[in-house]
Design an enzyme around this catalytic site. Structure first.
Site, PDB file in Angstrom:
ATOM      1  N   GLY A  10      41.293  -8.836  33.999  1.00 58.32           N
ATOM      2  CA  GLY A  10      42.098  -7.986  34.886  1.00 58.32           C
ATOM      3  C   GLY A  10      42.022  -6.521  34.479  1.00 58.32           C
ATOM      4  O   GLY A  10      41.266  -6.131  33.572  1.00 58.32           O
ATOM      5  N   ASN A  32      41.904 -17.092  34.873  1.00 58.60           N
ATOM      6  CA  ASN A  32      41.580 -18.027  35.965  1.00 58.60           C
ATOM      7  C   ASN A  32      40.967 -17.306  37.169  1.00 58.60           C
ATOM      8  O   ASN A  32      40.715 -17.927  38.198  1.00 58.60           O
ATOM      9  CB  ASN A  32      42.819 -18.831  36.396  1.00 58.60           C
ATOM     10  N   SER A 124      57.225  -4.883  30.878  1.00 54.75           N
ATOM     11  CA  SER A 124      57.221  -3.801  31.849  1.00 54.75           C
ATOM     12  C   SER A 124      58.532  -3.031  31.772  1.00 54.75           C
ATOM     13  O   SER A 124      59.586  -3.597  31.452  1.00 54.75           O
ATOM     14  CB  SER A 124      57.067  -4.412  33.243  1.00 54.75           C
ATOM     15  N   THR A 126      60.162  -2.402  34.125  1.00 54.31           N
ATOM     16  CA  THR A 126      61.042  -2.997  35.139  1.00 54.31           C
ATOM     17  C   THR A 126      62.200  -3.757  34.484  1.00 54.31           C
ATOM     18  O   THR A 126      63.235  -3.945  35.111  1.00 54.31           O
ATOM     19  CB  THR A 126      60.226  -3.915  36.090  1.00 54.31           C
ATOM     20  N   TYR A 148      59.854 -10.986  39.891  1.00 49.49           N
ATOM     21  CA  TYR A 148      58.832 -10.522  38.945  1.00 49.49           C
ATOM     22  C   TYR A 148      59.497  -9.990  37.672  1.00 49.49           C
ATOM     23  O   TYR A 148      59.175 -10.403  36.544  1.00 49.49           O
ATOM     24  CB  TYR A 148      57.972  -9.419  39.584  1.00 49.49           C
ATOM     25  N   LYS A 152      59.640 -11.410  33.618  1.00 45.65           N
ATOM     26  CA  LYS A 152      59.338 -10.643  32.395  1.00 45.65           C
ATOM     27  C   LYS A 152      60.511 -10.723  31.417  1.00 45.65           C
ATOM     28  O   LYS A 152      60.323 -10.883  30.211  1.00 45.65           O
ATOM     29  CB  LYS A 152      59.046  -9.176  32.738  1.00 45.65           C
ATOM     30  N   ARG A 230      57.818   9.142  38.168  1.00 49.02           N
ATOM     31  CA  ARG A 230      57.427   8.029  37.299  1.00 49.02           C
ATOM     32  C   ARG A 230      56.654   8.554  36.083  1.00 49.02           C
ATOM     33  O   ARG A 230      56.088   9.649  36.123  1.00 49.02           O
ATOM     34  CB  ARG A 230      56.503   7.046  38.033  1.00 49.02           C
ATOM     35  N   ARG A 291      61.369   3.292  50.005  1.00 49.08           N
ATOM     36  CA  ARG A 291      61.003   1.874  49.883  1.00 49.08           C
ATOM     37  C   ARG A 291      62.171   1.145  49.216  1.00 49.08           C
ATOM     38  O   ARG A 291      62.689   1.632  48.194  1.00 49.08           O
ATOM     39  CB  ARG A 291      59.723   1.769  49.040  1.00 49.08           C
TER      40      ARG A 291
HETATM   41  P1  NAD Z   1      45.736  -7.844  36.836  1.00 45.96           P
HETATM   42  O1  NAD Z   1      46.178  -8.692  37.982  1.00 45.96           O
HETATM   43  O2  NAD Z   1      44.594  -6.927  37.029  1.00 45.96           O
HETATM   44  O3  NAD Z   1      45.421  -8.774  35.567  1.00 45.96           O
HETATM   45  C1  NAD Z   1      46.094  -9.993  35.342  1.00 45.96           C
HETATM   46  C2  NAD Z   1      45.025 -11.066  35.142  1.00 45.96           C
HETATM   47  O4  NAD Z   1      45.669 -12.318  34.917  1.00 45.96           O
HETATM   48  C3  NAD Z   1      44.134 -11.244  36.366  1.00 45.96           C
HETATM   49  O5  NAD Z   1      42.779 -11.113  35.957  1.00 45.96           O
HETATM   50  C4  NAD Z   1      44.431 -12.659  36.872  1.00 45.96           C
HETATM   51  O6  NAD Z   1      43.283 -13.293  37.394  1.00 45.96           O
HETATM   52  C5  NAD Z   1      44.939 -13.325  35.604  1.00 45.96           C
HETATM   53  N1  NAD Z   1      45.871 -14.436  35.823  1.00 45.96           N
HETATM   54  C6  NAD Z   1      46.965 -14.461  36.627  1.00 45.96           C
HETATM   55  N2  NAD Z   1      47.577 -15.664  36.525  1.00 45.96           N
HETATM   56  C7  NAD Z   1      46.858 -16.390  35.626  1.00 45.96           C
HETATM   57  C8  NAD Z   1      46.992 -17.705  35.108  1.00 45.96           C
HETATM   58  N3  NAD Z   1      47.970 -18.513  35.511  1.00 45.96           N
HETATM   59  N4  NAD Z   1      46.077 -18.140  34.203  1.00 45.96           N
HETATM   60  C9  NAD Z   1      45.054 -17.323  33.799  1.00 45.96           C
HETATM   61  N5  NAD Z   1      44.888 -16.082  34.268  1.00 45.96           N
HETATM   62  C10 NAD Z   1      45.774 -15.621  35.172  1.00 45.96           C
HETATM   63  O7  NAD Z   1      47.029  -7.051  36.329  1.00 45.96           O
HETATM   64  P2  NAD Z   1      47.149  -5.907  35.241  1.00 45.96           P
HETATM   65  O8  NAD Z   1      47.577  -4.681  35.952  1.00 45.96           O
HETATM   66  O9  NAD Z   1      45.969  -5.872  34.358  1.00 45.96           O
HETATM   67  O10 NAD Z   1      48.436  -6.430  34.459  1.00 45.96           O
HETATM   68  C11 NAD Z   1      48.327  -7.160  33.246  1.00 45.96           C
HETATM   69  C12 NAD Z   1      49.724  -7.519  32.769  1.00 45.96           C
HETATM   70  O11 NAD Z   1      50.485  -6.327  32.615  1.00 45.96           O
HETATM   71  C13 NAD Z   1      50.512  -8.392  33.752  1.00 45.96           C
HETATM   72  O12 NAD Z   1      51.253  -9.340  33.011  1.00 45.96           O
HETATM   73  C14 NAD Z   1      51.445  -7.411  34.429  1.00 45.96           C
HETATM   74  O13 NAD Z   1      52.642  -8.022  34.871  1.00 45.96           O
HETATM   75  C15 NAD Z   1      51.719  -6.421  33.304  1.00 45.96           C
HETATM   76  N6  NAD Z   1      52.103  -5.090  33.801  1.00 45.96           N
HETATM   77  C16 NAD Z   1      51.283  -4.417  34.645  1.00 45.96           C
HETATM   78  C17 NAD Z   1      51.665  -3.180  35.144  1.00 45.96           C
HETATM   79  C18 NAD Z   1      50.795  -2.424  36.130  1.00 45.96           C
HETATM   80  O14 NAD Z   1      51.301  -1.519  36.804  1.00 45.96           O
HETATM   81  N7  NAD Z   1      49.500  -2.711  36.229  1.00 45.96           N
HETATM   82  C19 NAD Z   1      52.886  -2.613  34.742  1.00 45.96           C
HETATM   83  C20 NAD Z   1      53.700  -3.320  33.852  1.00 45.96           C
HETATM   84  C21 NAD Z   1      53.283  -4.571  33.387  1.00 45.96           C
HETATM   85  N1  UDP Z   2      54.904   5.510  46.420  1.00 40.37           N
HETATM   86  C1  UDP Z   2      54.718   6.180  47.622  1.00 40.37           C
HETATM   87  N2  UDP Z   2      53.782   5.691  48.481  1.00 40.37           N
HETATM   88  C2  UDP Z   2      53.012   4.597  48.214  1.00 40.37           C
HETATM   89  C3  UDP Z   2      53.210   3.935  46.973  1.00 40.37           C
HETATM   90  C4  UDP Z   2      54.166   4.419  46.111  1.00 40.37           C
HETATM   91  O1  UDP Z   2      55.390   7.173  47.904  1.00 40.37           O
HETATM   92  O2  UDP Z   2      52.195   4.199  49.058  1.00 40.37           O
HETATM   93  C5  UDP Z   2      55.875   6.051  45.438  1.00 40.37           C
HETATM   94  C6  UDP Z   2      56.989   5.073  45.065  1.00 40.37           C
HETATM   95  O3  UDP Z   2      58.088   5.203  45.971  1.00 40.37           O
HETATM   96  C7  UDP Z   2      57.337   5.537  43.634  1.00 40.37           C
HETATM   97  C8  UDP Z   2      55.995   6.026  43.091  1.00 40.37           C
HETATM   98  O4  UDP Z   2      55.185   6.305  44.236  1.00 40.37           O
HETATM   99  O5  UDP Z   2      58.224   6.646  43.688  1.00 40.37           O
HETATM  100  C9  UDP Z   2      55.278   4.999  42.195  1.00 40.37           C
HETATM  101  O6  UDP Z   2      55.194   3.787  42.917  1.00 40.37           O
HETATM  102  P1  UDP Z   2      54.341   2.557  42.348  1.00 40.37           P
HETATM  103  O7  UDP Z   2      54.467   1.432  43.343  1.00 40.37           O
HETATM  104  O8  UDP Z   2      52.959   3.009  42.000  1.00 40.37           O
HETATM  105  O9  UDP Z   2      55.070   2.207  40.973  1.00 40.37           O
HETATM  106  P2  UDP Z   2      56.564   1.665  40.689  1.00 40.37           P
HETATM  107  O10 UDP Z   2      57.394   1.841  41.901  1.00 40.37           O
HETATM  108  O11 UDP Z   2      56.358   0.254  40.307  1.00 40.37           O
HETATM  109  O12 UDP Z   2      57.057   2.513  39.561  1.00 40.37           O
END
Ligand code: NAD
Ligand code: UDP
Length: 337
Positions: A10, A32, A124, A126, A148, A152, A230, A291
């Site tokens: 990912g 996967n 996260s 979040t 979600y 976490k 953000r 949103r």
């Molecule tokens: P991503 O979707 O690109 O990567 C996640 C990977 O996990 C994918 O390749 C997917 O195929 C794999 N996957 C999902 N379910 C699975 C399962 N049951 N078994 C095996 N593989 C599985 O997402 P990412 O942005 O790289 O995020 C990675 C982690 O970081 C996630 O846990 C996500 O919740 C967390 N996270 C991401 C962000 C963000 O903004 N990208 C922010 C905070 C936390």
């Molecule tokens: N946002 C926006 N337009 C979009 C997507 C996001 O204005 O099409 C804004 C959203 O309201 C937030 C910021 O951009 O203020 C970051 O949003 P994102 O979804 O990337 O991250 P998160 O809300 O999870 O922090």
């Protein structure tokens, strides 16, 4: 160190695999492919100059995980695998609890069975829910506003219980803020399916002419320009944070929650401006309603990461936008060829 990366193909996992490989760790990717493609393996080999072992599997398959941990003599696991779309989690909560929570339980069982007790978990920001104060430090109260986020939080709490039950566990829950950007080669980056939910990939697609305009969700927040603020963090800084967390856990036991953010907040309009500067393209936008569920501002206090991990984000907003644009352009070229 031999490190298993669940969710390793990912977005964040693939960038982390580059950093760890370049530091001399043996990295094994386990995924996967539900939200990624094994095509990334060729790109990773191109970047690092070596093939990275890959096992196709689900984290809910404890047996395959156990075999993989043993076969590669894994010392530590970084657990990225999971589903991450907030809106989808409201529609399909069971899928989120199954993949995220059940997946982590299977992983913990597999790790325990082969005595692998070092785990870095992708948490996260979040988990802080609606900010009660800013910047967000790790003692800010936690809460969840959607399935979600709740998955976490459940996982963080589960890991805390495991660490309390057995002092040999070493666990870091890394609370990511807003990961953006791409590897400097432009070969790997964030490639969401369908309409991007997140701001940066949406802006990139507007700049590339694939979408007409950005919808800015609200301009009446109590922020400097009224749009949401953000803490955007370059994915390569984030990847380096994982390497730092592994080093920290090699000398520390117990459970630790640590923010990975820059400490700086940028508004939606700051991001539009920075992307236009980095790409030389126009990013047309219109203001629309807020949103549901969005907070006005969210940014990290990065002090704990700096003290505990000796890590801090160094890349600039321009680096984030320029690398995203490079990746966006390379995607377009590879689609054409
Ligand atoms: P991503 O979707 O690109 O990567 C996640 C990977 O996990 C994918 O390749 C997917 O195929 C794999 N996957 C999902 N379910 C699975 C399962 N049951 N078994 C095996 N593989 C599985 O997402 P990412 O942005 O790289 O995020 C990675 C982690 O970081 C996630 O846990 C996500 O919740 C967390 N996270 C991401 C962000 C963000 O903004 N990208 C922010 C905070 C936390
Ligand atoms: N946002 C926006 N337009 C979009 C997507 C996001 O204005 O099409 C804004 C959203 O309201 C937030 C910021 O951009 O203020 C970051 O949003 P994102 O979804 O990337 O991250 P998160 O809300 O999870 O922090």
């Amino acid at each position: 160190m031999n490190v298993l990366l669940t969710g390793g193909t990912g977005y964040i996992g693939s960038h982390t695999s580059v950093v760890l490989t370049e530091l001399g760790h043996l990295v094994v990717l386990y995924d996967n492919l539900s939200n990624s493609s094994d095509l990334v393996l060729h790109k990773l080999a191109q970047i690092t100059g070596q093939p990275i072992p890959f096992v196709k599997g689900d984290v809910r398959d404890a047996e395959l995980l156990t075999e993989t941990l043993a076969a590669y003599r894994i010392d530590a696991v970084i657990h990225f695998a999971g589903l991450k779309a907030v809106g989808e989690s409201v529609e399909k909560p069971a899928d989120y609890y199954a993949n995220n929570v059940q997946g982590t339980i299977s992983l913990l069982q597999a790790m325990r069975s082969v005595q692998v007790k070092t785990l870095v978990f992708s948490s996260s920001a979040t988990v802080y829910g609606e900010p009660q104060y800013l910047p967000l430090d790790e003692s800010h109260p936690t809460s969840a506003t959607n399935p979600y986020g709740r998955s976490k939080l459940h996982i963080e709490e589960m890991l805390n219980d495991m660490a309390a039950s057995d002092p040999a566990w070493r666990m870091a829950c890394l609370r990511y803020f807003n990961p953006v950007g791409a590897h400097e080669s432009g070969l790997i980056g964030e490639n969401p399916n369908g309409v991007p939910n997140n701001l940066m990939p949406y802006i990139a697609q507007v700049a590339a002419g694939q979408r007409a305009e950005l919808s800015v969700f609200g301009d009446d927040y109590p922020t400097a320009d009224g749009t949401g603020v953000r803490d955007y963090i370059h994915v390569m800084d984030l990847a380096e944070g994982h390497a730092a967390a592994l080093a920290f856990l090699s000398v520390t036991t117990g459970w630790h929650a640590i923010n990975l953010g820059t400490g700086k907040g940028y508004s939606v309009l700051d991001m539009v401006q920075a992307f236009e500067n980095a790409s030389g393209q126009q990013v047309p936008y219109k203001i629309v309603a807020r949103r549901a569920g969005d907070v006005a501002a969210c940014y990290a206090d990065p002090k704990k990461a700096s003290e505990a991990l000796n890590w801090r984000a160094t890349r600039t907003l321009d680096d984030m936008c320029a690398s995203t644009w490079r990746f966006q352009q390379s995607q377009r070229l590879s689609v054409k060829s």
